[in-house]
Design an enzyme around this catalytic site. Structure first.
Site, PDB file in Angstrom:
ATOM      1  N   THR A 103       0.835  -1.188   0.000  1.00  0.00           N
ATOM      2  CA  THR A 103       0.000   0.000   0.000  1.00  0.00           C
ATOM      3  C   THR A 103       0.871   1.240   0.000  1.00  0.00           C
ATOM      4  OG1 THR A 103      -0.115   0.316   2.393  1.00  0.00           O
ATOM      5  CG2 THR A 103      -1.659  -1.247   1.435  1.00  0.00           C
ATOM      6  N   SER A 139       0.744   3.717   1.920  1.00  0.00           N
ATOM      7  CA  SER A 139       1.003   4.280   3.231  1.00  0.00           C
ATOM      8  C   SER A 139       1.939   3.441   4.073  1.00  0.00           C
ATOM      9  CB  SER A 139      -0.314   4.460   3.994  1.00  0.00           C
ATOM     10  OG  SER A 139      -0.958   3.215   4.150  1.00  0.00           O
ATOM     11  N   CYS A 140       1.867   2.106   3.925  1.00  0.00           N
ATOM     12  CA  CYS A 140       2.621   1.275   4.859  1.00  0.00           C
ATOM     13  C   CYS A 140       3.850   0.643   4.245  1.00  0.00           C
ATOM     14  CB  CYS A 140       1.729   0.177   5.438  1.00  0.00           C
ATOM     15  SG  CYS A 140       1.324  -1.122   4.262  1.00  0.00           S
ATOM     16  N   GLY A 141       4.027   0.749   2.939  1.00  0.00           N
ATOM     17  CA  GLY A 141       5.221   0.186   2.344  1.00  0.00           C
ATOM     18  C   GLY A 141       5.231  -1.325   2.441  1.00  0.00           C
ATOM     19  N   CYS A 193       4.786  -3.589   4.485  1.00  0.00           N
ATOM     20  CA  CYS A 193       4.282  -4.059   5.766  1.00  0.00           C
ATOM     21  C   CYS A 193       3.959  -5.533   5.740  1.00  0.00           C
ATOM     22  CB  CYS A 193       3.052  -3.254   6.174  1.00  0.00           C
ATOM     23  SG  CYS A 193       1.818  -3.142   4.870  1.00  0.00           S
TER      24      CYS A 193
END
Length: 284
Positions: A112, A114-116, A118
Site C-alpha cells: 500500500t 502508506s505502509c510500504g 508491511c
C-alpha cells in the site's frame, strides 16, 4: 500514462454557504514491478518517475547497488487482456551476471502507498544486508549543524510543486550537509518518494549517497530508515515521529536519525556524532 493530478467536482461548505467547484487531487494508480520478467511487487503510487521508483525499490531489497548492474527498465506493452499498455507495469532487467538474492521469503506482494513493505514475514526478512557501512567514528567528516537541519523542512515544502496544488502528497529530498537541495520527489506514499530519490541516484551512478541528508515529510518508519541505510545515506530527518524499530536500526547501523524537526526544535534519536552540538547543551 496517468497524470500526476486529476480534477474532481466537490461540494464546498463554508460557514453554512454551499457551492460547487472543481478540486485538484493527486493521482494514485497501481504500479507492478517485475524483475527479469517475473512479478515481484505492486505498489500504489503517483505516476511519474516510475523507472526511478522501481530501481530504488530494488536498491532497498538488496538487488541493485550500482548503475552497471541495471540493464534497462521498460514499460510492459500489452499488460492488459486487450493489449493496451497501461504504463502501470514495469520490468527491470538486471545486467548479465548480476546475482539475484533470494526474494522468495513469505511476503505480501501488494504494497500500500502508506505502509510500504508491511507484509514482510518478519523483522529478519526486512534486515537485508547493506552494501555500505555508515561511518560511526566520532571524527566522521559528515557533520551538520542543528541550524542547517532546522531550515530543511521549509526548503522541502517550498520545493513541493504538486503539494501546493493538491495538499495530498508526501515528499522526500536530498540535501548536502550545508543545506543545498540536490533532489526532491513527491508521491502519495512516503516510501515511494524515497525510492524515486534513491533510484535516480542509482541511475546516475551516485550511490552510495555517503555525504547526503535525507529529509522526509511525515514520520520516519523502520522502512524509511532501512532505505536510507541501503543507499548509504548517513542522516535521516523527519518532521514527525520515528518508530521504535527505526530507532533500533539507526542505533545498530550508525544512522543519524532526527525526528519532530519543526522550527528550531528537534529530537535526535541516534547518530548524534554527526551533529555539531554545544557540549554544555548535551549534558543533563
Amino acid at each position: 500514462m496517468g497524470r500526476v493530478t486529476e480534477r474532481r467536482r466537490v461540494i464546498r461548505i463554508r460557514d453554512g454557504a454551499v457551492s460547487t467547484r472543481p478540486d485538484t487531487l493527486v493521482a494514485e494508480e497501481p504500479l507492478e514491478i517485475r524483475l527479469n520478467g517475473k512479478p515481484l511487487a505492486i505498489t500504489m503510487r503517483t505516476p511519474g518517475d516510475d523507472f526511478a521508483l522501481a530501481a530504488g525499490f530494488l536498491v532497498s531489497e538488496g538487488v541493485l547497488g550500482a548503475a552497471g548492474e541495471l540493464q534497462n527498465i521498460l514499460y510492459c506493452a500489452g499488460a492488459t487482456e486487450d493489449g493496451v499498455n497501461t504504463y502501470n507495469v514495469v520490468d527491470v532487467k538486471t545486467a548479465p551476471g548480476v546475482a539475484i538474492p533470494d526474494l522468495t521469503l513469505e511476503r505480501n506482494v501488494y504494497t500500500t502507498s502508506s505502509c510500504g513493505l508491511c507484509g514482510k514475514a518478519s523483522l529478519d526478512a526486512v534486515r537485508t544486508t547493506a552494501r555500505w557501512q555508515l561511518d560511526t567514528s566520532p571524527d566522521t567528516p559528515v557533520r551538520i549543524t542543528p541550524a542547517t537541519l532546522s531550515a530543511l523542512p521549509d526548503r522541502l515544502r517550498s520545493a513541493q510543486r504538486v503539494f501546493e496544488r493538491t495538499g495530498g502528497l508526501h515528499a522526500a529530498a536530498l540535501f548536502t550537509t550545508e543545506g543545498e537541495l540536490l533532489d526532491v520527489r513527491e508521491d502519495v506514499g512516503r516510501h515511494n518518494a524515497v525510492d524515486k530519490i534513491v533510484g535516480r541516484a542509482l541511475q546516475q551512478g551516485r550511490l552510495p549517497l555517503s555525504s547526503a541528508v535525507l529529509m522526509v515529510s511525515g514520520r520516519a518508519s523502520f522502512e524509511l530508515a532501512q532505505k536510507a541505510v541501503m543507499a548509504g545515506i548517513p542522516v535521516l530527518a523527519a518532521v514527525s515521529a520515528p518508530s521504535s524499530l527505526a530507532v533500533d536500526l539507526a542505533q545498530e547501523t550508525g544512522l543519524t536519525l532526527v525526528g519532530f524537526l519543526r522550527g528550531t526544535s528537534m529530537n535526535v534519536y541516534a547518530g548524534e556524532h554527526r551533529l555539531t552540538l554545544d557540549a554544555a547543551a548535551t549534558t543533563g
